[in-house]
Scaffold this active site. Structure first.
Site, mmCIF file in Angstrom:
data_model
loop_
_atom_site.group_PDB
_atom_site.id
_atom_site.type_symbol
_atom_site.label_atom_id
_atom_site.label_comp_id
_atom_site.label_asym_id
_atom_site.label_seq_id
_atom_site.Cartn_x
_atom_site.Cartn_y
_atom_site.Cartn_z
ATOM 1 N N ASP A 22 0.823 -1.109 0.206
ATOM 2 C CA ASP A 22 -0.086 -0.102 -0.093
ATOM 3 C C ASP A 22 0.878 1.235 0.032
ATOM 4 O O ASP A 22 1.938 1.240 0.573
ATOM 5 C CB ASP A 22 -0.888 0.026 1.227
ATOM 6 C CG ASP A 22 -2.010 0.993 1.010
ATOM 7 O OD1 ASP A 22 -2.387 1.435 -0.151
ATOM 8 O OD2 ASP A 22 -2.843 1.186 2.085
ATOM 9 N N GLY A 25 0.064 5.264 -4.443
ATOM 10 C CA GLY A 25 -0.471 6.736 -4.729
ATOM 11 C C GLY A 25 -0.029 7.843 -4.274
ATOM 12 O O GLY A 25 0.365 8.803 -4.689
ATOM 13 N N THR A 68 -10.910 -6.883 -5.245
ATOM 14 C CA THR A 68 -12.194 -6.763 -5.888
ATOM 15 C C THR A 68 -12.626 -5.330 -5.977
ATOM 16 O O THR A 68 -13.101 -4.987 -7.005
ATOM 17 C CB THR A 68 -13.153 -7.729 -5.212
ATOM 18 O OG1 THR A 68 -12.550 -8.804 -4.855
ATOM 19 C CG2 THR A 68 -14.458 -7.790 -6.056
ATOM 20 N N GLU A 69 -12.283 -4.512 -4.858
ATOM 21 C CA GLU A 69 -12.756 -3.245 -4.795
ATOM 22 C C GLU A 69 -12.095 -2.178 -5.825
ATOM 23 O O GLU A 69 -12.471 -1.189 -6.000
ATOM 24 C CB GLU A 69 -12.728 -2.811 -3.366
ATOM 25 C CG GLU A 69 -13.479 -3.440 -2.395
ATOM 26 C CD GLU A 69 -13.195 -4.830 -1.999
ATOM 27 O OE1 GLU A 69 -12.142 -5.274 -2.088
ATOM 28 O OE2 GLU A 69 -14.250 -5.551 -1.554
ATOM 29 N N ASN A 70 -10.753 -2.810 -6.118
ATOM 30 C CA ASN A 70 -10.128 -1.831 -6.851
ATOM 31 C C ASN A 70 -10.575 -1.653 -8.496
ATOM 32 O O ASN A 70 -10.243 -0.610 -9.036
ATOM 33 C CB ASN A 70 -8.501 -2.302 -7.072
ATOM 34 C CG ASN A 70 -7.592 -1.940 -5.988
ATOM 35 O OD1 ASN A 70 -6.519 -2.832 -5.366
ATOM 36 N ND2 ASN A 70 -7.948 -1.044 -5.039
HETATM 37 C C1 FPP Z 1 -1.779 -0.051 -3.169
HETATM 38 O O1 FPP Z 1 -1.441 1.507 -3.309
HETATM 39 C C2 FPP Z 1 -1.386 -0.689 -4.503
HETATM 40 C C3 FPP Z 1 -1.949 -1.490 -5.367
HETATM 41 C C4 FPP Z 1 -3.566 -0.996 -5.274
HETATM 42 C C5 FPP Z 1 -1.533 -1.927 -6.633
HETATM 43 C C6 FPP Z 1 -0.272 -2.894 -6.064
HETATM 44 C C7 FPP Z 1 0.454 -2.918 -7.560
HETATM 45 C C8 FPP Z 1 1.800 -2.935 -7.779
HETATM 46 C C9 FPP Z 1 2.661 -2.754 -6.468
HETATM 47 C C10 FPP Z 1 2.355 -3.016 -8.946
HETATM 48 C C11 FPP Z 1 2.966 -4.136 -9.696
HETATM 49 C C12 FPP Z 1 2.754 -5.412 -8.833
HETATM 50 C C13 FPP Z 1 2.930 -6.700 -9.503
HETATM 51 C C14 FPP Z 1 2.751 -7.813 -8.554
HETATM 52 C C15 FPP Z 1 3.497 -6.717 -10.813
HETATM 53 P P1 FPP Z 1 -2.542 2.496 -3.440
HETATM 54 O O2 FPP Z 1 -2.831 2.837 -4.861
HETATM 55 O O3 FPP Z 1 -3.905 2.389 -2.901
HETATM 56 O O4 FPP Z 1 -1.668 3.820 -2.652
HETATM 57 P P2 FPP Z 1 -2.535 4.792 -1.995
HETATM 58 O O5 FPP Z 1 -3.241 4.283 -0.606
HETATM 59 O O6 FPP Z 1 -1.259 5.802 -1.347
HETATM 60 O O7 FPP Z 1 -3.393 5.644 -2.674
#
Ligand code: FPP
Length: 253
Positions: A22, A25, A68-70
């Site tokens: 996490d 972003g 799923t929520e993503n």
């Molecule tokens: C959460 O950060 C991350 C994700 C939803 C995606 C995870 C994906 C990767 C690390 C990319 C590649 C992975 C593989 C296995 C090829 P967020 O977007 O929720 O961050 P935030 O909470 O700061 O908004």
């Protein structure tokens, strides 16, 4: 510089580590960039974590790559994450081969685009003989989806007379989850200073130790992984027993 690796007791490693990656972003926002820049940089953290885990002898690493929520995120971010997944899997085949890592995936994989699913399936097939570690990507995954699916499957078997209701136990349920055949994770790591489980492996983490770090996922490196393992090794795992019982049991081994 002190290498935290030296402080890890290799005889007390968890067999299975699960990770909620996490903070991509927020990491991107700190650099004044679009969110996808954070996801792109998160790939380096995935590679470092997978290599560190495999080198130490951890058998299972399960990464929450897309919930799923993503799917409810803006369409361009979903599209970017899916295409990043396809290119990463493609580009990292050498890393998987060099480290003898078998790729696996759990989740509602039929909801992925055919191209994404085909790339994923091809990498899973190409690595199926690798034996050092299983790296599972949770994709279009949520624990409630998984448990609902397992319940439907068990109910169908009860209806068909394959399972008697009174024989349903913990193991029956574990056997019908997407993680069937894997040991439960003993350690769950979540980055970015959020203290939630977010619908991840709810059944499987019943006795897992939880390690939360404020490090954002794109900054997560081997040393952060070692730190989590050291934290894990300092915990007393009691499984509902008293501290005294655990000490007595340990003195007998
Ligand atoms: C959460 O950060 C991350 C994700 C939803 C995606 C995870 C994906 C990767 C690390 C990319 C590649 C992975 C593989 C296995 C090829 P967020 O977007 O929720 O961050 P935030 O909470 O700061 O908004």
């Amino acid at each position: 510089m002190i290498d935290l690796k030296d402080q890890i007791d290799l005889s007390k490693l968890p067999r299975h580590v699960a990770v909620i990656m996490d903070g991509n972003g927020r990491w991107a926002a700190q650099q004044g960039k679009e969110r996808v820049f954070g996801h792109q940089n998160g790939v380096t953290s995935v590679r470092e974590t997978a290599e560190a885990a495999a080198e130490l002898g951890i058998e299972y690493l399960t990464l929450y790559a897309f919930s799923t929520e993503n799917w409810n995120r803006p369409a361009d971010e979903v599209e970017a994450l899916m295409s990043l997944l396809v290119t990463t899997i493609h580009n990292e085949m050498d890393t998987l081969t060099k480290n003898n890592i078998r790729l696996n995936a759990i989740g509602d994989l039929n909801s992925l685009k055919p191209k994404t699913l085909a790339e994923l399936q091809s990498a899973i097939d190409q690595t199926k003989h690798h034996s050092r570690m299983v790296m599972t990507l949770a994709l279009s995954y949520s624990s409630r989806w998984e448990i609902t699916h397992a319940m439907q499957c068990i109910a169908r078997k009860v209806k068909n007379g394959e399972i008697a209701v009174e024989n349903i136990d913990n193991q029956t349920i574990s056997n019908h989850l997407a993680t069937a055949g894997m040991p439960d994770p003993e350690l769950l790591i979540r980055t970015s200073g959020e203290y939630r489980i977010s619908n991840y492996l709810l059944w499987q983490i019943a006795y897992a130790e939880l390690h939360f770090t404020t490090t954002l996922w794109p900054d997560f490196r081997r040393q952060n992984f070692y730190e989590a393992l050291i934290d894990f090794q300092h915990r007393e795992r009691r499984f509902g027993k008293t501290s005294q019982q655990i000490k007595t049991e340990l003195s007998k081994t």
